[in-house]
Each structure stands twice: as C-alpha cells, then as structure tokens.
Design an enzyme around this catalytic site. Structure first.
Site, mmCIF file in Angstrom:
data_model
loop_
_atom_site.group_PDB
_atom_site.id
_atom_site.type_symbol
_atom_site.label_atom_id
_atom_site.label_comp_id
_atom_site.label_asym_id
_atom_site.label_seq_id
_atom_site.Cartn_x
_atom_site.Cartn_y
_atom_site.Cartn_z
ATOM 1 C CD GLU A 378 -3.009 -0.632 2.408
ATOM 2 O OE1 GLU A 378 -3.179 0.525 2.836
ATOM 3 O OE2 GLU A 378 -3.575 -1.630 2.886
HETATM 4 C C1 BG6 Z 1 -4.442 1.604 5.291
HETATM 5 C C2 BG6 Z 1 -5.499 0.541 5.177
HETATM 6 O O1 BG6 Z 1 -4.379 2.028 6.607
HETATM 7 O O2 BG6 Z 1 -4.596 2.798 4.637
HETATM 8 C C3 BG6 Z 1 -6.531 0.773 4.106
HETATM 9 O O3 BG6 Z 1 -4.954 -0.739 5.057
HETATM 10 C C4 BG6 Z 1 -6.833 2.250 4.023
HETATM 11 O O4 BG6 Z 1 -7.652 -0.028 4.376
HETATM 12 C C5 BG6 Z 1 -5.565 2.981 3.633
HETATM 13 O O5 BG6 Z 1 -7.880 2.572 3.169
HETATM 14 C C6 BG6 Z 1 -5.727 4.461 3.428
HETATM 15 O O6 BG6 Z 1 -6.336 5.026 4.535
HETATM 16 P P1 BG6 Z 1 -7.648 5.899 4.392
HETATM 17 O O7 BG6 Z 1 -8.091 6.155 5.759
HETATM 18 O O8 BG6 Z 1 -7.215 7.122 3.675
HETATM 19 O O9 BG6 Z 1 -8.599 5.089 3.601
#
Ligand code: BG6
Length: 496
Positions: A378
C-alpha cells in the site's frame, strides 16, 4: 537496464469492505465495517463508550454497504487493471461472505463462488492474485457475541476460514497475507481486532491478548498454506510509518527507538522471527502489564517459532517525528496516528506528511532487521479530485507523489534491498477506511460516486492511469512518459 528486477510485481491494492458493496447479497453476513458510519467523525463515533456496533440508518450513512459496487463491476474493473498492465492485484476476501457469522461449521458456497469468478478473471487477464485473508472486516457476530480478537475462540474460527480459502485456491493463488496492518491496533483496535470501548478496547491487556491470538492464527495459516502447496508464500502485513527523532537530543532519540520497537516492529518481530522480542516486557510495563498476564501456551509459542511468515508486506504513506522534551506542540494527523510536525515535510490534504525518502529508509530498516523479501502493498496519495465535464481528472499531484515513491524504491533496491513488488492503494477509487469518505481518492480510475452515495458508478481512467501503464510497461520510470494529449483523447467517454 531497469532499476527493478525482472518479474517485479507491479499492481494495485484494495480491500473487500471498501469496494465490494453487495453487503447483503450471496448470503453474505455483516462485518464490523458495515457498522462504521461514513464521514470525518467515524473514529470519534466508534470511540464513544456506548458504541455497540448498532447500525442506525436514520442517524448515519454507511458507505461501506455500497462500496463502489465491485460485486457487480468486478469484470470491468479487472479489465481496466489489465489495461494498465497489472502483474498482480491485491484484494481481500470478505470473511462474512464465506462464514456469514464467523462461527458456522460450513462455508457459504455462494460467497466462495464470487471469489472463484474474481480469481479466474484475474488469471485470465494474466494478473497474479495477492490475497489478504483479513482486512478490517471481521464478521460482526464475532465482535458482538465473542468480544472480538481478545477471545481465544477466534483462532479456531479464523483457522477454519483460512483453511477453506487456502484449500480452494492453493493451486491458483501464490501470494497471501494473514492480517492487514496488524500493528495498527496499537493506536486503534476497532478495525483490526473488533475492539471498541464497550467490549474492552480501552484495556491494553485485551489488545495484547488479541495480538497474541492473531499471531497464533497467522502461524496456523502459514502451516496450512505450506502443507497444501510448497510454492505458496504467506506474508505478514504491517503499517510502517518511518519514525524520526525530532532532533539530536538523546532523550528524543531513545523515545524514537522505543516508538519504533513498539509500533513499527513489535508485531513483525513476532511474525517474522517467530518469537516475542527482548523488549516485550519493557513495552508491556508501560501499561502495567507483564507477559505472564497474557494467556499463552507453550504449544502456541512453539507454533510461532515453527511457522514464521515468508515475506513482509507493508503499507507506507507517511512518516512521523517524535518529540518528548516540550519544544513543540505542533501536531499533525496521519494514518491512524500522527506525531509532531516535521518542518522538512509537506502534508496531504488530510494532513499526512509526505516523505518519499522515508520509504527508502523504511525498506532499508526492514531489510536490515529481517533479511526477508519485502512487498510494498500500500502507498498512495488520498486527494480530492476535480473531474472536468467529461469526467477527466488531471491528477499530476498523484503522479508526482507516486513517481517520487517509485524512485525511492529504486534507491532501496540499489541499496541491496530485496523488493518483490508494489501495489499502490486504492488503484480504483474506493471508500476511505479512516473517514468513510469517497472524496478521499487514491485511484488511477475515477468512480462517479460522492460521499452521500450519489453518482452513476461509471469508471473513468485518470491521467495517472496512462502514466502508471507506462511505468509498468517499462518496468520502472526510465523511459519516456506517454503523451498526455493521446491519453486525454482516449479518456473522454465512460467505460461502463
Ligand atoms: C491503510 C489501510 O491504513 O490505509 C486501508 O490498510 C486504508 O484499508 C488505507 O484505506 C488508506 O487510509 P484511508 O483512511 O485514507 O482510507
């Protein structure tokens, strides 16, 4: 020659609860994500002492119920991923689609069939599925009736769920992860552990007990996976936010070292090295706890030792800074945690401090510590996109963010880090986890849907779609970008 190894897994990442929708279709049960209201107050609401997972549609809206309706659009969406050239697609399997209440003896066949289709569609498009077994979507019944992950019974339920999907897809899916951002419970145990104040979420003993149960469950999943197919690789998944001392004051340096141990490394230390780290009692003592206060057995500890993970998946969005001597009170927001403002960094519209160099540091820190392959599963910029009348989005800010982070990964590879792949978050716009907003967008693909659930759900490639397509084609950044004019011409009409 590319700075990235041959076979590098370029792709994108999503989670079932944030994009699937179809929350009552195909026999699916409710998950904890279905009980989270949309909007910036989401965390405030679920942190109230009386929050008990009741879904009150007169009072709140629940954007996770619709997601972006991937449940009905998965074919078109995977076709768009294929058009970008994805080598892999990271997604999660909604536990409550397979075991609607979490505690059934037999799985829900209709739920499994949905994932048969998704996986087969990926494979038909030459996209390697990368599956997160549990991504912030515990069956609601397991939170309400069993009190979330602090309850030992959840190990058994998870094992049944993991065995079901691992067995079904053992010959189709090579890459798995056991728990999304397992360490995030340090800041906020709602999504990862199903713990809120009313079922003990404010008591750190429960959080540590829940972690222990998850470590055991994770080791069991590794054991099952390896027994089914030796080629399967199972990773842990941690939220990594590179952490700096605010200054050279040794007091701040020590505080930062402890913060790194407690937040960035604790869970990975157990899951990668197979044992609790030496600093465990120092960490527990901060909450007046000792290791003996946790319910653990010798058999469980032996299991952790025998079945560590094969690789380390992690999310990286931002870095933090630690200051304990009262020099500054200027704090910033962040991915479930903030810290003090770092004067060297700019922040996103949601206040997360943007730090590509921090990713190179993260990769080095993790590789130095574990010497196991790393996977950036991510990364990305949550931003407000402003489409023109043809729904075209010129998201140069996103391209810029991603480009800098890809450069940082190339730097880390030069430093000697073994990096398997890169799956930017929310490759198609989806519901934000922390705020339940659609307007916080990460995608290469714009989805016509607003925070109130209005919109056609049509999908439109953004400028970044064509930029990322070229990155993947070139296995990195070196070669020329696609011509923006050409890109614009192709994107004026909706694709669905
Ligand atoms: C991570 C998670 O913390 O960040 C995701 O694994 C999440 O599920 C992503 O969507 C981004 O965070 P947010 O709060 O901007 O959606």
């Amino acid at each position: 020659m590319s700075q990235f190894p041959e076979g590098f897994l370029w792709g994108g990442a999503t989670a079932a609860n944030q994009l699937e929708g179809g929350y009552q279709e195909g026999g699916r049960g409710l998950s904890i994500a279905d009980a989270l209201p949309g909007g910036k107050d989401r965390f405030k609401i679920v942190s109230q002492p009386d929050f008990d997972w009741t879904i009150d549609e007169d009072k709140y809206n629940y954007p996770n119920h619709l997601g972006i309706d991937f449940y009905h659009h998965y074919k078109e969406d995977i076709a768009l991923f294929a058009e970008m050239g994805f080598k892999c697609y990271r997604f999660s399997i909604a536990w409550s689609r397979i075991f609607p209440n979490g505690d059934e003896a037999q799985p829900n066949e209709a739920g499994l069939q949905f994932y048969d289709h998704v996986i087969d569609e990926c494979l038909a498009q030459h996209i390697e599925p990368v599956i997160t077994i549990s991504h912030y979507e515990l069956p609601l019944n397991l939170a309400k009736r069993y009190g979330g992950w602090k309850n030992h019974y959840l190990i058994e339920f998870y094992e049944r769920f993991a065995r079901t999907i691992l067995t079904r897809y053992a010959d189709k899916v090579k890459y798995w992860m056991t728990f999304n951002e397992i360490n995030s419970a340090a800041q906020f145990p709602v999504m990862g552990q199903g713990l809120v104040p009313s079922n003990g979420g404010n008591d750190k003993r429960n959080v540590f007990q829940a972690w222990h149960n998850q470590f055991v469950a994770s080791a069991k999943a590794v054991k099952i996976a390896h027994s089914l197919n030796k080629n399967i690789q199972v990773g842990c998944m941690i939220l990594y936010a590179t952490s700096y001392s605010y200054d050279a004051n040794p007091v701040n340096q020590l505080a930062n070292l402890h913060h790194n141990q407690d937040f960035n490394f604790f869970c990975a230390d157990v899951q990668v090295r197979g044992e609790y780290p030496a600093y465990t009692n120092r960490l527990l003592a901060e909450y007046d706890l000792r290791f003996d206060d946790l319910e653990t057995t010798d058999g469980e500890l032996a299991l952790l030792k025998e079945y560590p993970v094969d690789y380390i998946g992690f999310s990286y969005y931002m870095s933090t800074a630690n200051e304990t001597t009262g020099q500054t009170t200027d704090t910033v927001a962040g991915n479930l945690m903030g810290g003090v403002k770092n004067p060297f960094l700019k922040a996103s519209e949601w206040g997360w401090q943007i730090d590509p160099t921090g990713l190179r540091i993260a990769l080095n820190e993790l590789y130095d510590r574990y010497q196991k392959p790393l996977f950036v599963v991510e990364n990305g910029l949550g931003a407000v996109d402003k489409p023109d009348k043809n729904f075209h989005v010129d998201d140069d800010y996103r391209i810029d963010y991603l480009k800098q982070h890809i450069q940082a990964m190339a730097g880390a590879i030069k430093d000697g880090v073994d990096l398997m792949g890169y799956t930017p978050w929310g490759c198609i716009d989806l519901v934000s986890a922390s705020t339940g907003e659609m307007s916080k967008r990460y995608g290469f693909i714009y989805v016509d849907l607003d925070d109130q659930g209005n919109g056609s759900l049509a999908r439109y490639p953004k400028k970044s779609f064509y930029w990322y397509q070229a990155v993947i084609k070139n296995n990195g950044l070196e070669k020329p970008k696609p011509k923006d004019d050409q890109a614009k011409e192709t994107i004026i009409k909706p694709l669905v």
